[in-house]
Structures are given as C-alpha cells and as structure tokens.
Design a protein around this motif. Structure first.
Motif, PDB file in Angstrom:
ATOM      1  N   CYS A  87     -20.214 122.309  43.354  1.00 21.84           N
ATOM      2  CA  CYS A  87     -21.473 121.815  43.914  1.00 21.84           C
ATOM      3  C   CYS A  87     -22.117 122.917  44.724  1.00 21.84           C
ATOM      4  CB  CYS A  87     -21.219 120.611  44.824  1.00 21.84           C
ATOM      5  SG  CYS A  87     -20.717 119.131  43.935  1.00 21.84           S
ATOM      6  N   PHE A 104     -26.292 120.432  36.321  1.00 18.91           N
ATOM      7  CA  PHE A 104     -27.411 119.560  36.704  1.00 18.91           C
ATOM      8  C   PHE A 104     -28.114 120.150  37.918  1.00 18.91           C
ATOM      9  CE2 PHE A 104     -28.512 115.333  38.967  1.00 18.91           C
ATOM     10  CZ  PHE A 104     -29.746 115.247  38.349  1.00 18.91           C
ATOM     11  N   TYR A 124     -25.157 120.698  40.481  1.00 21.56           N
ATOM     12  CA  TYR A 124     -23.810 120.151  40.258  1.00 21.56           C
ATOM     13  C   TYR A 124     -23.296 120.648  38.917  1.00 21.56           C
ATOM     14  CZ  TYR A 124     -23.752 116.587  44.015  1.00 21.56           C
ATOM     15  OH  TYR A 124     -23.721 115.927  45.218  1.00 21.56           O
ATOM     16  N   TYR A 137     -20.509 119.391  36.589  1.00 20.62           N
ATOM     17  CA  TYR A 137     -19.598 118.252  36.418  1.00 20.62           C
ATOM     18  C   TYR A 137     -18.449 118.598  35.468  1.00 20.62           C
ATOM     19  CZ  TYR A 137     -23.442 115.204  38.130  1.00 20.62           C
ATOM     20  OH  TYR A 137     -24.434 114.594  38.849  1.00 20.62           O
ATOM     21  N   PRO A 190     -21.848 113.420  32.345  1.00 20.16           N
ATOM     22  CA  PRO A 190     -22.176 112.214  33.117  1.00 20.16           C
ATOM     23  C   PRO A 190     -22.659 111.082  32.195  1.00 20.16           C
ATOM     24  CG  PRO A 190     -23.120 114.158  34.150  1.00 20.16           C
ATOM     25  CD  PRO A 190     -22.634 114.583  32.796  1.00 20.16           C
ATOM     26  N   SER A 206     -27.620 112.341  41.472  1.00 19.73           N
ATOM     27  CA  SER A 206     -26.425 112.210  40.636  1.00 19.73           C
ATOM     28  C   SER A 206     -26.294 110.794  40.075  1.00 19.73           C
ATOM     29  CB  SER A 206     -25.175 112.585  41.428  1.00 19.73           C
ATOM     30  OG  SER A 206     -24.033 112.629  40.596  1.00 19.73           O
ATOM     31  N   GLU A 207     -26.492 109.787  40.917  1.00 18.03           N
ATOM     32  CA  GLU A 207     -26.332 108.410  40.460  1.00 18.03           C
ATOM     33  C   GLU A 207     -27.519 107.952  39.608  1.00 18.03           C
ATOM     34  OE1 GLU A 207     -25.843 109.238  43.678  1.00 18.03           O
ATOM     35  OE2 GLU A 207     -23.744 108.748  44.101  1.00 18.03           O
ATOM     36  N   MET A 240     -28.223 110.760  36.499  1.00 15.92           N
ATOM     37  CA  MET A 240     -27.093 111.104  35.634  1.00 15.92           C
ATOM     38  C   MET A 240     -26.104 109.954  35.467  1.00 15.92           C
ATOM     39  SD  MET A 240     -28.016 114.061  34.749  1.00 15.92           S
ATOM     40  CE  MET A 240     -26.895 115.376  34.247  1.00 15.92           C
ATOM     41  N   ALA A 260     -23.790 109.342  37.444  1.00 15.67           N
ATOM     42  CA  ALA A 260     -22.505 109.832  37.964  1.00 15.67           C
ATOM     43  C   ALA A 260     -22.375 109.415  39.430  1.00 15.67           C
ATOM     44  CB  ALA A 260     -22.416 111.346  37.824  1.00 15.67           C
TER      45      ALA A 260
END
Lengths: 372, 372
Positions: free
Chosen positions: A133, A178, A199, A201, A205, B346-347, B350, B352
C-alpha cells in the motif's frame, strides 16, 4: 521528462520522488536533503491477514496489526507536508510528487503468493496479507485539490501512476494494481493534504473479477478484435445522450447503468491495459481532461463535491489481461446539496443498487457545468 | 395467533394489518376504522427501469419515475403514525404491525418476468422494474426502536415477515424477497418511526447470486445432506471464539471473515430456507434472541448503534433454493464512538473489504455487553 529518485525512510520504507526535469530532481539526489532525520524503529515483517469469506467466495483483509497504529495527527502535523526543521514528517524534502509505502498498510510489507480460492469448503482459511500500500502526495502544498493542480503537475502524477503500476505489477504475487483518490470529509477522508493511494492486491478484487470475466467474454466473442470497453465507448459516442467530454484520445460518459448519483467513466480510445500502457500523447491529454472532469464535478454545487476516483486497470493475470481496457470510474454519493446517498440494505447487503438519478440528465448537467 | 387483515388505501395500494389475536384484529374489520379518507389519485402502472450493467453483469435499478415523489414530511407529519382526525397518514387505524406498498417504489407496481441476464454484449438493455416494495411499521408508536419492542410485538413482526415472504415469493417474476431494517440517521435514515422494508426483486440480487452459488457447491458436495451455513455454524460452535449467543434453535456469531467493524450472523440450527419456513418454536425463540442481539449492539456505546439488519433468504429459483439456509446479517459501520467506517475506494470501487477490527475481539465485546 519525469525523473524518479528512489530513497528510503529511516524504518526502511521506500520513498520515491517524481520530478518534472533535472532541475527539480537534483535536490533529491543530495543525501542531506532527503535524509529522514527521525529514528523510526526498523519496520517489522508482520503482515495483516486476508481471510476467505466462504459464504461469498471472496477474500477480506483483516488488518488486526493496525490496531496499534498512530492516530491521525492534528492538522498542523500533516505527515505529507515536507519536513521543516524540528517538524519531521514522512517526506523529508520539498517535492513535486512523492510516493511512499504506507507505514501501517492493509497489504504488505511481505510479498508472497496466495493459494487459489479455496471454494465453499468449511474451514478457517487465513493467509498473510501480502502486497503493498502506497501513498501518493500530489503536491507539497497542504491545501488545494487535484482539480486545481497545474497541468505540468498532473502530467507528473500520470507518469508516477504509470511507473508505480508497472513496478508493483512485477512484484511477486501481486494480482492487481489500483490507483485511487478518496476526496472529501463526507466520505471519511481526514487528511486534507491532496493525496491518493495505490494498492497492490495479492488477489484480483471481487469487482475486478466480475469486470474481467465480462470483458473476457466479449473479447473472445469478437475474436480478440475488440474490447468490451471499446464497444461501449463506440456506442456511447454514436448515441451521444450520455457523453460528457470527447477528446482525441480520451472520452468521458455517464454509464447507461450508472449506480451513483454522479458517475462518469473516462476511457482511452485505444485499448490500453493500464496507465503504464498509455503513450506520451495519451498521457498529455489525460492530464488535461481528468482535472477538467473533476472541475465539472465541483461546478455542480457550491461546495467541493466528495468523490472516489478509481482507476480500473487490467489484472496482472495472463488469462484476464488481454481483454483489459483501462477506465476511470469517477463517482460521488452526493445526490443534492448537503445530501448523500448511503449504501443501505439493498446496496450493502444485497449488492442491488438503486439510482434515483437519470444517467442522461446527469450527463446533461455535466456537459453544461461551467468550469473556471 | 397472528391475524392478517387486508385492506386497500385510496389509491389502490394494499395495506395489511397484523394483530396478535382476535381482540386487536376486530377493529381492522370495521370498514369505517380502516377507510383511507384521503382521495389519492389512482396509482398508475408506470414502473421504473432496471438497466443491465454489462461491464459487471448486474442489473441496476434506475428509479427515474421517483423524481417527482413527495419529499420527506416533517416529523409531525409522520406517514407511519395512525391517522388522527384531520391528520391523514398512510395508515388509517391504530395498529400493532402494519405492512403497505411503498407509494414510490423502486420495484413495482407491475409484475413480470425479466429476461435471462444478457451477458457482455454491447447495447442498452432496459426492462421495467417489476417487483414490489413494502414498508413494515413495527409499532404505531412514533418513538422507540425495534430492540425495545415487547416480546409479543416482535413475535407478530416475525409472523408478518414470514407471511410476506411467502406471499411475495409467489408473485410472477419475483426472484428474491428481502426483509431488512436500516436504523440510524448516520446511515441515511430520515424517518424515525420504527419501521423496516420488504423488497421483492425481479432478479436474484448480486450478493445473493454469489452466496447461492457458494451454498449450492457446498450442498452438492455434501450429497445434499448439509447446507454450507449449517457446516459453518457447527464449526463456529465447536470453536467458540466468535460465538455471541447460543439458543436451542438459533445461534449468533461474528463471521470469521467479517467485513464490518460490527457484524453478527444469526442462524437457525435447522436448515430453513426463509422466515416462512420457521416453525412455531423457532419463531418464538427468534422473537427473544433477535432483539437481544440488537440490545447488545446498543450496549456497546452511549448512543444507539446505527445498523443494517438484513435477512438473507433462499432465492425463489428452484435450482438455487435447496441449498439455501436463512441467516440474518447484522452489520454496523460504527468503528468507535462517533466514528464510522466509510466504503471508499477499495470497498466501493473494487469490492475489496478491509476490516480494522478483529472478529474474535468483536465477539468478546458482544458476549460481555450488558443488556438492560
């Protein structure tokens, strides 16, 4: 020309300066200028966990190790402002654009490869939260916003995103890079210094998986000739009713099935897999059109519009990647002055979005939005 | 014994009274008592749209026709309080539990069958937003909360949910019935009268599709002997570290891969497909344990905890249904007093999720939470 100068913070984390040309970059090659004068304890290798949610078939990051992280500092101790005498921050020197590893990351600092999705079998499947991150500071000035950055600065940010996308994609186990910006206290942003995040990952995702599957089906049906996004873009340009901006290399439209009160997709005309895949002229135009879109969002209301700017890039996976076509998904939950759309029962628990705005009307508002 | 008395509002919408016994039900059979004295224009048959989001492969409701809906009324004109003289509301008579069709629904009032998911082909696929949206008022008292309802009232609500689940599942084209409550101004609830909602979707909502697929894979591998949820429940009870409540017929635990700062699943021990499938003793115990869980959520902080209470029921579809096992997903975005978790980049973009709380610690807090 963007020049990257890599350095390290006192706990071993990477800090990268991105400068537009030799003159600005020079100061970052002076060890005295870039030395982190703090004596942070060496960073451990403890990672958080990803746990497999077998009910849904998705990984969830459980960042237990972040419990002890420092609380958000008061505003006069912004960690993204350059260090200044006794005031020592995450960024020792003045800068144009700076990228550094998050001190308390949700993913990382370890790298490794997750097992394939375990499926619906019962059991506690937890793995280290591999990945990385990063924080990207768009300017060393504490105030302002992305939309107000000068053109040259945005151009450097685009190169920084591209460089990080390429570098992070090459790390072991990284499945998706991302780049995104959350903007606005209304959506929980507590650090006002203009910045975004990157990010890397260790899994694709969940929404990317679904997009990649749809994209792949379209791509294969076209005989590998046309990406799904290219087909959508062509249809939107022909129709026109949801178009917002058209450039030589990029265009923006409100998607036909927009989920948010404000939602725009900004898409390169050529099928580029990710930001790293954009050539120079494309990057040049992006550095004009993207801030223009952000300014139109802000022009709709008297106060700055909260937004999530999310760059959807092709996954690293060799099977999914060929169908990938970069696009920016710019969304805002603002549905009226002072009113937000909340994700409640239908959206949060069932994933069923209900949009009370009409995409064609939103597009008309954004076309007409006057920008300074 | 719960008695349902069906009536109609002046625009033709259905209003159903649910009463615990003859005495309370009697008043609702008196036409003068239940007559809607407003002269609302007859409800049209215009439905909103569902549009297919081909990038992701999901339907999105675009409720354009709701643009003209009445704004939320001031609090002294609560539409869920019983009508009183000149003040005429959505519910003419005093009541215990009342269910009525939403005046400006996201789904409905038309019924019909959506085509199978169109896949990744380019094109604008829009269909009428078939289905039905109902409001369920838990009490005719304007103040209070679900967790404070007396046992008998909760028992009637459980029967009302069960009846609606069965009735709505039988409507043409309905694929999924969803009973839920959004509670708290923090998550956008602007109507304080204790109430929930019931949606009958014309498609299996995206998260339900994914859960149903996982459940079906597990169920088939077990030879049709064990639901996935039953297996998870058994493992949680054996482990114990995430258990919150254990009853004779229901137990509650924090899921291993919890996504939210507060998340509990309440599960019947027996594989019931939905609330309609619960037998009398199970409903009796549910009417005790569910409010107890809500009280524990509220006991964690000095102010009432905002929550989404989502009843995940088996889809209507004959292929997906046999593996279905009812569960309540109770979540709160509250991560500390006065602090909420926001779904940001992120949530939201994505899918995630990153959870900064530790499920085992959350379970311990909820086990120890003192309830009045």
């Amino acid at each position: 020309m963007t020049i990257m100068t890599p350095t390290r913070l006192s706990d071993g984390r990477e800090l990268l300066y991105f400068d537009a040309g030799e003159e600005a970059a020079g100061r970052h090659r002076d060890p005295e200028q870039v030395r982190d004068r703090r004596s942070l304890p060496a960073r451990g290798t403890d990672a958080g966990q990803v746990r497999f949610d077998e009910l849904i078939g998705e990984w969830v990051a459980v960042a237990a190790h972040r419990q002890d992280r420092t609380h958000l500092p008061p505003e006069d101790e912004c960690p993204l402002c350059p260090s200044d005498g006794a005031r020592r921050t995450e960024i020792p020197a003045g800068y144009e654009v700076a990228v550094f590893e998050n001190r308390f990351p949700s993913f990382g600092p370890r790298h490794g490869i997750l097992p394939a999705d375990p499926g619906p079998e019962v059991g506690e499947v937890a793995e280290p939260a591999y990945g990385r991150c990063e924080v990207i500071a768009f300017t060393d000035s504490h105030t302002g916003s992305f939309s107000q950055l000068p053109y040259d600065r945005v151009r450097t940010v685009v190169d920084a995103w591209a460089q990080r996308t390429e570098a992070l994609s090459a790390l072991p186990g990284v499945q998706q890079v991302f780049c995104f910006e959350n903007r606005g206290a209304e959506i929980g942003v507590t650090l006002h210094h203009p910045h975004g995040q990157i990010y890397a990952y260790p899994y694709v995702p969940p929404r990317s998986v679904r997009m990649a599957k749809q994209a792949r089906r379209h791509f294969l049906r076209s005989g590998g000739l046309e990406s799904q996004t290219a087909a959508i873009l062509a249809a939107e340009r022909a129709d026109g009713s949801r178009m917002v901006l058209e450039g030589r290399h990029f265009s923006a439209y409100v998607p036909f099935a927009a989920r948010w009160p404000l939602e725009v997709h900004l898409v390169p005309h050529r099928q580029a897999a990710d930001l790293a895949g954009l050539h120079g002229e494309e990057r040049d135009e992006l550095a004009e059109l993207y801030p223009e879109l952000l300014r139109r969002f802000d022009a709709l209301y008297d106060s700055p519009t909260p937004y999530i700017a999310a760059w959807h890039q092709a996954p690293v996976d060799a099977e999914l990647r060929p169908a990938g076509h970069l696009h920016l998904q710019l969304t805002s939950p603002r549905r009226a002055a002072g009113k937000l759309k909340y994700l409640a029962g239908s959206e949060a628990a069932m994933g069923a979005f209900i949009n009370d705005t009409v995409p064609e009307e939103t597009a008309a508002r954004l076309r007409e939005a006057a920008t300074a």
